[in-house]
Each structure stands twice: as structure tokens, then as C-alpha cells.
Write a protein that holds these residues in place. Structure first.
Motif, PDB file in Angstrom:
ATOM      1  N   LEU A  59       0.828  -1.210   0.000  1.00 46.05           N
ATOM      2  CA  LEU A  59       0.000   0.000   0.000  1.00 46.05           C
ATOM      3  C   LEU A  59       0.861   1.257   0.000  1.00 46.05           C
ATOM      4  O   LEU A  59       0.529   2.251  -0.663  1.00 46.05           O
ATOM      5  CB  LEU A  59      -0.931   0.003   1.211  1.00 46.05           C
ATOM      6  N   GLY A  60       1.955   1.228   0.748  1.00 48.52           N
ATOM      7  CA  GLY A  60       2.844   2.388   0.785  1.00 48.52           C
ATOM      8  C   GLY A  60       3.395   2.725  -0.591  1.00 48.52           C
ATOM      9  O   GLY A  60       3.473   3.897  -0.973  1.00 48.52           O
ATOM     10  N   ARG A  61       3.777   1.708  -1.344  1.00 47.91           N
ATOM     11  CA  ARG A  61       4.282   1.952  -2.694  1.00 47.91           C
ATOM     12  C   ARG A  61       3.197   2.561  -3.574  1.00 47.91           C
ATOM     13  O   ARG A  61       3.457   3.480  -4.376  1.00 47.91           O
ATOM     14  CB  ARG A  61       4.785   0.647  -3.313  1.00 47.91           C
ATOM     15  N   LEU A  62       1.969   2.064  -3.444  1.00 49.23           N
ATOM     16  CA  LEU A  62       0.881   2.612  -4.254  1.00 49.23           C
ATOM     17  C   LEU A  62       0.602   4.069  -3.908  1.00 49.23           C
ATOM     18  O   LEU A  62       0.382   4.909  -4.795  1.00 49.23           O
ATOM     19  CB  LEU A  62      -0.381   1.779  -4.054  1.00 49.23           C
ATOM     20  N   LEU A  63       0.603   4.379  -2.607  1.00 46.59           N
ATOM     21  CA  LEU A  63       0.328   5.760  -2.199  1.00 46.59           C
ATOM     22  C   LEU A  63       1.448   6.698  -2.643  1.00 46.59           C
ATOM     23  O   LEU A  63       1.203   7.877  -2.920  1.00 46.59           O
ATOM     24  CB  LEU A  63       0.155   5.831  -0.688  1.00 46.59           C
ATOM     25  N   ASP A  64       2.667   6.178  -2.700  1.00 43.39           N
ATOM     26  CA  ASP A  64       3.780   7.014  -3.143  1.00 43.39           C
ATOM     27  C   ASP A  64       3.756   7.247  -4.649  1.00 43.39           C
ATOM     28  O   ASP A  64       4.008   8.363  -5.123  1.00 43.39           O
ATOM     29  CB  ASP A  64       5.114   6.366  -2.745  1.00 43.39           C
ATOM     30  N   GLU A  65       3.453   6.198  -5.424  1.00 38.60           N
ATOM     31  CA  GLU A  65       3.517   6.309  -6.885  1.00 38.60           C
ATOM     32  C   GLU A  65       2.161   6.631  -7.523  1.00 38.60           C
ATOM     33  O   GLU A  65       2.112   7.128  -8.649  1.00 38.60           O
ATOM     34  CB  GLU A  65       4.089   5.016  -7.465  1.00 38.60           C
ATOM     35  N   GLN A  66       1.054   6.310  -6.836  1.00 36.77           N
ATOM     36  CA  GLN A  66      -0.302   6.644  -7.252  1.00 36.77           C
ATOM     37  C   GLN A  66      -0.606   6.291  -8.708  1.00 36.77           C
ATOM     38  O   GLN A  66      -1.040   7.142  -9.502  1.00 36.77           O
ATOM     39  CB  GLN A  66      -0.564   8.132  -6.995  1.00 36.77           C
ATOM     40  N   PRO A  67      -0.447   5.025  -9.082  1.00 34.41           N
ATOM     41  CA  PRO A  67      -0.745   4.621 -10.464  1.00 34.41           C
ATOM     42  C   PRO A  67      -2.249   4.615 -10.728  1.00 34.41           C
ATOM     43  O   PRO A  67      -3.039   4.096  -9.924  1.00 34.41           O
ATOM     44  CB  PRO A  67      -0.169   3.206 -10.543  1.00 34.41           C
ATOM     45  N   GLY A  68      -2.657   5.164 -11.845  1.00 37.95           N
ATOM     46  CA  GLY A  68      -4.079   5.270 -12.155  1.00 37.95           C
ATOM     47  C   GLY A  68      -4.770   3.923 -12.262  1.00 37.95           C
ATOM     48  O   GLY A  68      -5.948   3.798 -11.917  1.00 37.95           O
ATOM     49  N   GLY A  69      -4.072   2.911 -12.737  1.00 38.83           N
ATOM     50  CA  GLY A  69      -4.682   1.608 -12.929  1.00 38.83           C
ATOM     51  C   GLY A  69      -4.995   0.874 -11.628  1.00 38.83           C
ATOM     52  O   GLY A  69      -5.655  -0.170 -11.656  1.00 38.83           O
ATOM     53  N   TRP A  70      -4.546   1.396 -10.499  1.00 40.90           N
ATOM     54  CA  TRP A  70      -4.810   0.764  -9.207  1.00 40.90           C
ATOM     55  C   TRP A  70      -5.738   1.597  -8.336  1.00 40.90           C
ATOM     56  O   TRP A  70      -6.038   1.227  -7.207  1.00 40.90           O
ATOM     57  CB  TRP A  70      -3.490   0.513  -8.464  1.00 40.90           C
ATOM     58  N   LEU A  71      -6.213   2.723  -8.855  1.00 39.34           N
ATOM     59  CA  LEU A  71      -7.180   3.531  -8.117  1.00 39.34           C
ATOM     60  C   LEU A  71      -8.566   2.932  -8.316  1.00 39.34           C
ATOM     61  O   LEU A  71      -9.058   2.847  -9.441  1.00 39.34           O
ATOM     62  CB  LEU A  71      -7.169   4.974  -8.609  1.00 39.34           C
ATOM     63  N   PRO A  72      -9.222   2.479  -7.244  1.00 37.60           N
ATOM     64  CA  PRO A  72     -10.540   1.849  -7.406  1.00 37.60           C
ATOM     65  C   PRO A  72     -11.567   2.823  -7.986  1.00 37.60           C
ATOM     66  O   PRO A  72     -11.459   4.045  -7.842  1.00 37.60           O
ATOM     67  CB  PRO A  72     -10.920   1.450  -5.975  1.00 37.60           C
ATOM     68  N   GLN A  73     -12.570   2.253  -8.632  1.00 37.36           N
ATOM     69  CA  GLN A  73     -13.654   3.074  -9.175  1.00 37.36           C
ATOM     70  C   GLN A  73     -14.381   3.792  -8.042  1.00 37.36           C
ATOM     71  O   GLN A  73     -14.497   3.272  -6.923  1.00 37.36           O
ATOM     72  CB  GLN A  73     -14.644   2.203  -9.942  1.00 37.36           C
ATOM     73  N   GLY A  74     -14.865   4.990  -8.358  1.00 35.03           N
ATOM     74  CA  GLY A  74     -15.626   5.753  -7.378  1.00 35.03           C
ATOM     75  C   GLY A  74     -14.815   6.799  -6.644  1.00 35.03           C
ATOM     76  O   GLY A  74     -15.372   7.557  -5.827  1.00 35.03           O
ATOM     77  N   TYR A  75     -13.504   6.858  -6.917  1.00 30.69           N
ATOM     78  CA  TYR A  75     -12.639   7.844  -6.267  1.00 30.69           C
ATOM     79  C   TYR A  75     -11.995   8.706  -7.339  1.00 30.69           C
ATOM     80  O   TYR A  75     -11.445   8.207  -8.335  1.00 30.69           O
ATOM     81  CB  TYR A  75     -11.552   7.164  -5.432  1.00 30.69           C
ATOM     82  N   ALA A  76     -12.039  10.020  -7.131  1.00 26.54           N
ATOM     83  CA  ALA A  76     -11.498  10.944  -8.122  1.00 26.54           C
ATOM     84  C   ALA A  76      -9.994  10.821  -8.227  1.00 26.54           C
ATOM     85  O   ALA A  76      -9.425  10.948  -9.317  1.00 26.54           O
ATOM     86  CB  ALA A  76     -11.891  12.381  -7.760  1.00 26.54           C
ATOM     87  N   ASP A  77      -9.350  10.588  -7.094  1.00 26.34           N
ATOM     88  CA  ASP A  77      -7.894  10.476  -7.081  1.00 26.34           C
ATOM     89  C   ASP A  77      -7.483   9.754  -5.791  1.00 26.34           C
ATOM     90  O   ASP A  77      -8.329   9.371  -4.971  1.00 26.34           O
ATOM     91  CB  ASP A  77      -7.231  11.863  -7.181  1.00 26.34           C
ATOM     92  N   TRP A  78      -6.182   9.593  -5.607  1.00 22.83           N
ATOM     93  CA  TRP A  78      -5.684   8.864  -4.425  1.00 22.83           C
ATOM     94  C   TRP A  78      -5.930   9.650  -3.136  1.00 22.83           C
ATOM     95  O   TRP A  78      -6.068   9.074  -2.068  1.00 22.83           O
ATOM     96  CB  TRP A  78      -4.195   8.552  -4.600  1.00 22.83           C
ATOM     97  N   GLN A  79      -5.975  10.965  -3.245  1.00 25.26           N
ATOM     98  CA  GLN A  79      -6.312  11.771  -2.078  1.00 25.26           C
ATOM     99  C   GLN A  79      -7.728  11.456  -1.603  1.00 25.26           C
ATOM    100  O   GLN A  79      -7.981  11.310  -0.407  1.00 25.26           O
ATOM    101  CB  GLN A  79      -6.200  13.267  -2.431  1.00 25.26           C
ATOM    102  N   ALA A  80      -8.643  11.313  -2.557  1.00 22.28           N
ATOM    103  CA  ALA A  80     -10.028  11.007  -2.205  1.00 22.28           C
ATOM    104  C   ALA A  80     -10.130   9.631  -1.545  1.00 22.28           C
ATOM    105  O   ALA A  80     -10.910   9.443  -0.597  1.00 22.28           O
ATOM    106  CB  ALA A  80     -10.904  11.065  -3.455  1.00 22.28           C
TER     107      ALA A  80
END
Length: 795
Positions: free
Chosen positions: A644-665
Motif C-alpha cells: 500500500l505504501g508503494r501505491l500511495l507514493d507512486e499513485q498509479p491510475g490503474g490501481w485507483l478503485p472506481q468511485g474515487y477521483a484520485d488517491w487523495q479522495a
């Protein structure tokens, strides 16, 4: 006249109530242990003395080792027989005989392994001397049970008579520890098998790193950070299946069931010149406590006497962890890969046969009869293959190929730890001991320290095969075959840094790591923190310094999640959101860097991490729960926070679940989820401290069945500092089941405490003796105090 009769009726009712209370009182007191006096015993070689201090800790002295075993069995039974009964019944699948239908599902699961039948075979194969000692211990257990004025009080409450102890029951106690420490490997394999079928190879490589930068291996200064690329897209199940606004946060109630620490510093770093060994085994905690303290004075060579002090487990006539004056030792669960699931195929044209990697075979069938209190017995059909019994999960059949099924899985060799005179001898004994494979850390009076694995290890192919997934019936890989020879066991002695630390995480990065495999290693943050804290004690230290590391509750791991939460709760995020603003203030002002009982910030930071886990892994966990109670994404890999830490650091679009505008959301949704949990029921956020969540709920098993007695069968609701991923592991009913620090030959300076007392009887003064010390982390002497009671056995 009516008033007179009413008065007489009230008096009669009160008299009946008084008689009932007195009857219950005398019944309960009748099952208290005998702690003073003399008893004549047939078969003794000489006198044996059991002296107890004011906390009920016995010192058992005799001129013959078998006589000492008899007295050990006697005191175990008198103080803890019901606990012993549960320990033998659980692995044998015999709890329903005590508790009825509600225990039947547990019995069905455990009876699959037919451990009672295996125990009978193991008893037949025992060395003569070990069998003689076990026979005398068993005689002591049964004499101790029969010498009670009444049967242990628990049997009066469940309405069943106690059953005599048998030789094989002591081996069943050891198999109870296999179930406690290794059986979750089945759920892990099922979880990883499901994941393999629902993710690509590239996704698996990212989601399941073999190690992380948090690891502190014994054979390397550090471990590299995971470097598998983040694939372009997430698996289909990612971020699905969990409500966005739950009323509660299930993950916040989760406390890692992984724990145990042990470490040693060598003589070059101790003030005395001898090694110092520290051990705190983490287990589910109940009353009575898992461990039973004792000191044994036993015969040694040339007519001398050896003093052995430490902890035993009721049901086994040996000191499990402790010091014998020359060597001190302790254990942590090794979490190697000791179980393979092998898919068992079938075909219509081969009725009654199963396909395994070695070919088709006809399983042996065993009809296991499970006795159920108040109902007819239930018959369970167990099919046994050459690789183990067949279990079903998710519509598939698997052969369970588990080291626990081996003839050498259990024996009494642990008792010979009391005889070793050096670390070298302790490490040589380790492969011969029949118990769940553990990290053994030992130190001797000459200052040597060492590590190896104690207990049987599977022999795996020299070429690494990833057996942490179920094996195909149509493949060529049969998994492990036979047991690893003693000469091949990995070991380390006297490292240059003068210390050794294990804490359930990856021990090795080098070639020997394949001998252990990965059966669910902890992430490593706890081992790393303990290693660095031990090193920080400096060039010289003593028992108090080494002991203090067990109480280290610094939140080094969770602090990163606090930092992430604060970064998300910026001015825009808290604008018009008073609860978010309050959380941001508490994360700043209430943080002291520890998992302390008054910290809202710690609890919130931890819950933030687990909220993200639920939002991203929750859908998969729903599916995995259908396969096995131990199958979940945490079992598949404890290293998910690093993912999860790697995802939050790199914020790849393909791993952002549907329903969220961005990783901040997404992170704000996790924080809102955390707030909803912490304020459930209208509780102010500022009162949601870690202590309010981490409150001791340690109780006797009978407390759940008889709620009216819970007050007398439970510990006080103390708020506990500490948590997983730090040395001071503490949960409401899980944590440091004992704390021990000792330098062999300097046992007078040894330190100890544990959460429960010696007796399992609530009317005994020893029931909770020492509990307050454990809560406070106060170090009490390891050796028993002056004798307050003496019981003598004469021939």
C-alpha cells in the motif's frame, strides 16, 4: 397469620440460598491443591519435596529424575488439570464430549488429522528412558487429580466427570501447539491459491514480495526494498465488495496473531562475561496462563545436582524455556513453510481413487467417532493418502501434507535441554526435538550465543520450488519429501555484533533460506526495532537492559501512517469538516511516538492503515472467508502495508478503485471510515484512546459458558500499552505470555513475569498472583522466593 407464613417462607428461602451458597463454596474449595503436608507414594526411589513461595511457584527437589517427574505431574494436575484436559482434547477432536454440539465443528476440523492415533504410535516408538519418565509423570498427574477433595470445579459446571490422564495425552499437548502455531498455513495456502487464480504473474510479484526493507535477517545487515514493477492495472477484485461508509471498522479490532521475541547478547557485551538470553513468547492469553513456572532440582553427573528454572506447559514433564545453570534458551515461532496442500484429482472411471502428483492411489478410510455430550456420537470419515488426509475447500479436495503428521513430529527430547552444558550442545540437540519448528536462541555461561531451528523441518528440493501455493494433482512436484537431516540444519554462532534477534520474521536471505521456506513470516518491523534497540544498549549491558527491550512500545512502524494521514488532512480537506479538523489536531498534538494507553493519535493512525486495507482488500477477503477461517489477504502476505505504501507514493491510475477521483479522495475515505469507527455510539473523538480499545479481556474458558461467574474468572480490565509491529506486543487477549531474561549461572539476577498465576482455580491465592507485575511490565525475580509451603512425598 398470613404475615407469619410469609416470614417463614422468606426465612426458608434465605436458608436454602445460604445452604446452596455454602455447598457451592465447599465444593469449590474441595478442588484446591494440597500445598502442605506429607504423602506416601508407591514406586518412589526416595523423598521428593515441593516447596512453594508466596506466589505458589514450586521448587521440586529429588534424588531421582523420575521421582521429580512424578511430583511435577502431581502439581500440574492439582493446579491445572482442566487446562491439561482442553490441551489434549483440542487436537484430538474431543471437545464435544465436554461442551456438546457447539464444539462439534472444531472437533471435525481437528479430527481430520487423527492425532490421538498418531500419539499412540509415537508412544510405542519412545526410547525406554523417556517412556519411564513419562510413565512416572502420568502416575503423578492421576494421583494429583484423585487427591483433590472434589473434582476440579469446571467439571461440576459442565456436568462431565474428568477422565484419567494417559501417556499419549502428553504428546497431544505438543500437537495442540502444532495447531496453534502451524495450522494457519492451510489458510495461507488457500488464500495464495485463490490469489494466483485471480491475478496475473506480474500482479502477484507486486502483491506478494518475499521480503521488505523492514526485515532484519540474521545473515545480512538488511534486506532490499521490494522492486517488482507496479503493473499497469489492478486485479478485477481490487477495491470492490466493501461498503464505503460502515458503522464499524472490522480491521480496527484486528490484532496480529503473530508474535514472539527472543534475543541474546554474547559475553563480550555483558557486564558479567556470560551470555544473556531474553524470551517472550506471544500467544492467545487465557486463564490459566499457557505456562506454568517451576524450578527443578534434578540429579546431574557424578552425584551432583542441577538447578533448572523456567516455564513448563501443563501436560509435559519438562522445562520448555529457561536456564539450567550452564545454558539458557528460549523460542519464537519460526513461520517456515511446513505444510503443502496438494490437489487430489478424481475421475468417474476410477471410483474411490484420487490423483496425486505421484499417480493414482486408493486412500485408506478411517471411521472416527466423535462423542457429543447429550447426543449420539457423530461419525467422521477420514480418507488418508500417502501425502496426508484429504480436506475439502471451495469444492476441491486437497491432501494436507503437514510435518505434524510425521512420526518424529512429537517426542520428549525437549527434556534433554536441562542436561546441555554449552550452546554447541544445545544446537546439536535441536534437530532431534519433536515439537513445532521454532527459532531457538541460546546462550551459555562462557558467553557464547547461537541460533538454529528446533523441531522437524521438511526436506525440500535443492532447486527452490514455490510450494506456498497449492500443488496441482497433474504436476510433477510432490512438495517436501521426508525430513531434513540434522547435519543440514541452518545455524549461527557468535556473530560479530555480539547479539542475535528473532521475532517471527524472515531469518535468512542466503542459500539456507530455502530450507525453511516462507510459511507466513511477519513483516519484520518488530524484529528490526528489537535488533536496533538491543544494539543501542551499548558495548556493555546487563539483565535489566536486555529485559527493557521487551517493553519497547515505540510506534516506529505506525508513525509513517500518521505522517501520511497528516499529509492528506490539508487545509482544503478539513475545510467545513470539523471531525476531520479534530482528527488532524489530535494527530499533531496527541502523538507521543508510542502505543500508549492515552494516545488517540496512535489508534487513529493504526486504524487509517487498516481502513485502507479494508477498502482495497475487503472484497477478496469476503471470498477467501468462504474457503477457510484462516484464509485472508493478511495470511497471503503480512507485507501488504509495504504494498500500500508503494501505491500511495507512486499513485498509479490503474490501481485507483472506481468511485474515487484520485488517491487523495481514497485516503480521505479511509480517514472518514476511521472517524466513523472511533466515534461510533456518539463517543467523542478525543476519548477514543488506544487504551480504550486495547483493554485486557483475559478470562477462563468457562467464563463464556457461565457469564455470572465472569467477574471471578477474568483479569481486571486493564488498559495495555503496546501493539503488533513493536517488541511490546499487546492485545486484549493476545500478547506476551511470559517475559524472561536470564544469564545462565546468574539465575539470581534473572527477571520474569507472566499474565496469570500458577493456579487455574479462582479461590486460590495464586490464581492471579503476579498479574499486576505483568501489566506494569515490572520485572520480578525469575527464581522462586523463600518457601511458604512444603509438600513432601515419601516412599
Amino acid at each position: 397469620m398470613a404475615k407469619l407464613w410469609l416470614k417463614r417462607l422468606v426465612l426458608a428461602v434465605l436458608a436454602l440460598l445460604l445452604v446452596t451458597v455454602l455447598g457451592l463454596w465447599f465444593f469449590l474449595r474441595g478442588s484446591l491443591a494440597q500445598i502442605d503436608g506429607r504423602r506416601t507414594v508407591a514406586g518412589l526411589s526416595g523423598n521428593v519435596t515441593v516447596s512453594r513461595d508466596d506466589r505458589g511457584v514450586p521448587s521440586i527437589s529429588g534424588g531421582d529424575r523420575n521421582d521429580v517427574a512424578y511430583a511435577t505431574g502431581f502439581v500440574h494436575a492439582q493446579d491445572r488439570f482442566f487446562q491439561m484436559d482442553l490441551l489434549r482434547r483440542m487436537p484430538a477432536g474431543e471437545l464435544s464430549e465436554l461442551f456438546g454440539e457447539k464444539a462439534l465443528e472444531t472437533d471435525r476440523i481437528n479430527r481430520l488429522h487423527r492425532f490421538r492415533a498418531r500419539a499412540t504410535q509415537a508412544i510405542d516408538a519412545m526410547p525406554v528412558a523417556d517412556r519411564q519418565l513419562l510413565e512416572r509423570y502420568t502416575a503423578g498427574v492421576n494421583d494429583g487429580l484423585n487427591a483433590l477433595g472434589n473434582r476440579p470445579f469446571e467439571y461440576g459446571l459442565v456436568g462431565v466427570a474428568p477422565r484419567a490422564w494417559a501417556l499419549e495425552d502428553s504428546f497431544l499437548v505438543a500437537w495442540a501447539m502444532y495447531i496453534d502455531l502451524q495450522v494457519t498455513g492451510i489458510g495461507r495456502e488457500l488464500a495464495r491459491g485463490w490469489l494466483k487464480e485471480h491475478a496475473s504473474a506480474e500482479q502477484l510479484a507486486f502483491l506478494l514480495p518475499s521480503s521488505t526493507q523492514w526485515d532484519a535477517p540474521l545473515d545480512a545487515a538488511s534486506a532490499p526494498a521490494p522492486d517488482a514493477p507496479i503493473p499497469a492495472r489492478a486485479p478485477d477484485w481490487w477495491g470492490k465488495g466493501v461498503a464505503k461508509e460502515p458503522a464499524t471498522l472490522a480491521a480496527a479490532a484486528f490484532v496480529d496473531g503473530v508474535g514472539s521475541n527472543n534475543w541474546a547478547v554474547s559475553g563480550k557485551r555483558s557486564n558479567s562475561g556470560g551470555a544473556i538470553v531474553s524470551d517472550d513468547m506471544h500467544l492467545g492469553i487465557k486463564l490459566a496462563n499457557t505456562w506454568y513456572r517451576l524450578l527443578l532440582q534434578v540429579p546431574a553427573q557424578h552425584g551432583s545436582t542441577r538447578r533448572v528454572v523456567g516455564v513448563s506447559i501443563p501436560g509435559v514433564p519438562a522445562v520448555v524455556a529457561g536456564s539450567n545453570g550452564n545454558v539458557a534458551w528460549g523460542f519464537t515461532n519460526s513461520y517456515g513453510d511446513y505444510v503443502d496442500l496438494v490437489e487430489a484429482g478424481s475421475a468417474k472411471d476410477r471410483p474411490g481413487q484420487v490423483k496425486l502428483p505421484g499417480g493414482w492411489e486408493t486412500p485408506l478410510e478411517h471411521a472416527e467417532s466423535i462423542r457429543v455430550k447429550g447426543q449420539p456420537a457423530v461419525t467422521l470419515k477420514v480418507r488418508e493418502t500417502s501425502l496426508g488426509p484429504i480436506m475439502q475447500s471451495g469444492g476441491r479436495d486437497y491432501a494436507v501434507h503437514w510435518v505434524a503428521h510425521e512420526m518424529k513430529a512429537v517426542n520428549l527430547a525437549i527434556r534433554h535441554m536441562e542436561e546441555v552444558d554449552s550452546v554447541a550442545e544445545a544446537l546439536a540437540l535441536a534437530p532431534k526435538v519433536g515439537m513445532p519448528a521454532q527459532n531457538l536462541v541460546a546462550g551459555d555461561s562462557d558467553g557464547n550465543i547461537g541460533w538454529t531451528i528446533v523441531g522437524p523441518l521438511p526436506q525440500r528440493p535443492a532447486t527452490p520450488v514455490d510450494a506456498s501455493y497449492p500443488l496441482s494433482a497433474n504436476g510433477s512436484t510432490r512438495g517436501w519429501q521426508g525430513l531434513l537431516p540434522a547435519a543440514a540444519y541452518p545455524s549461527l554462532r557468535n556473530p560479530a555484533e555480539g547479539q542475535l534477534v528473532t521475532a517471527n520474521s524472515r531469518q535468512l536471505l542466503g542459500a539456507d533460506s530455502v530450507k525453511l521456506g516462507d510459511g507466513g513470516f511477519d513483516m519484520g518491523a518488530r524484529a528490526r526495532q528489537a535488533r536496533d534497540a538491543l544494539a543501542a544498549l551499548g558495548e556493555k549491558t546487563d539483565e535489566k537492559g536486555v529485559y527493557s527491550v521487551m517493553l519497547d512500545d515505540r510506534a516506529l512502524f505506525i508513525s509513517q501512517w500518521r505522517d501520511r494521514a497528516l499529509a492528506v488532512l490539508d487545509a482544503e480537506a478539513v475545510k467545513g469538516r470539523p471531525q476531520r479538523a479534530e482528527l488532524a489536531r489530535l494527530l499533531k498534538d496527541n502523538w507521543n511516538g508510542h502505543a500508549s494507553v492515552d494516545s488517540v493519535a496512535y489508534r487513529a493512525s493504526r486504524s487509517f492503515m487498516w481502513s485502507l486495507y479494508e477498502l482495497l482488500y475487503g472484497g477478496a477477503n469476503i471470498e477467501l472467508a468462504k474457503l477457510n477461517k484462516d484464509a485472508n489477504m493478511r495470511a497471503a502476505s503480512s507485507r501488504w502495508p509495504v504494498v500500500l505504501g508503494r501505491l500511495l507514493d507512486e499513485q498509479p491510475g490503474g490501481w485507483l478503485p472506481q468511485g474515487y477521483a484520485d488517491w487523495q479522495a481514497l485516503q480521505l475515505a479511509a480517514l472518514d471510515r476511521t472517524i466513523a469507527h472511533l466515534t461510533a455510539g456518539g463517543q467523542p473523538l478525543a476519548s477514543a484512546t488506544w487504551g480504550a480499545r486495547n483493554t485486557a479481556s483475559i478470562a477462563h474458558p468457562i467464563a463464556g459458558a457461565v457469564p455470572m461467574l465472569k467477574k471471578w474468572l477474568s483479569v481486571p480490565p486493564d488498559q495495555l500499552p503496546g501493539d503488533s509491529n513493536m517488541p511490546r506486543v499487546a492485545g486484549p487477549a493476545f500478547g506476551q505470555s511470559e517475559r524472561m531474561t536470564v544469564s545462565p549461572g546468574r539465575e539470581e539476577q534473572g527477571l520474569f513475569n507472566m499474565p496469570g498465576g500458577q493456579s487455574g482455580h479462582p479461590l486460590s491465592p495464586f490464581f492471579l498472583a503476579g498479574h499486576a507485575d505483568w501489566v506494569a511490565g515490572k520485572a520480578a525475580p525469575l527464581l522462586p522466593g523463600p518457601a511458604a509451603h512444603t509438600l513432601t512425598f515419601t516412599k
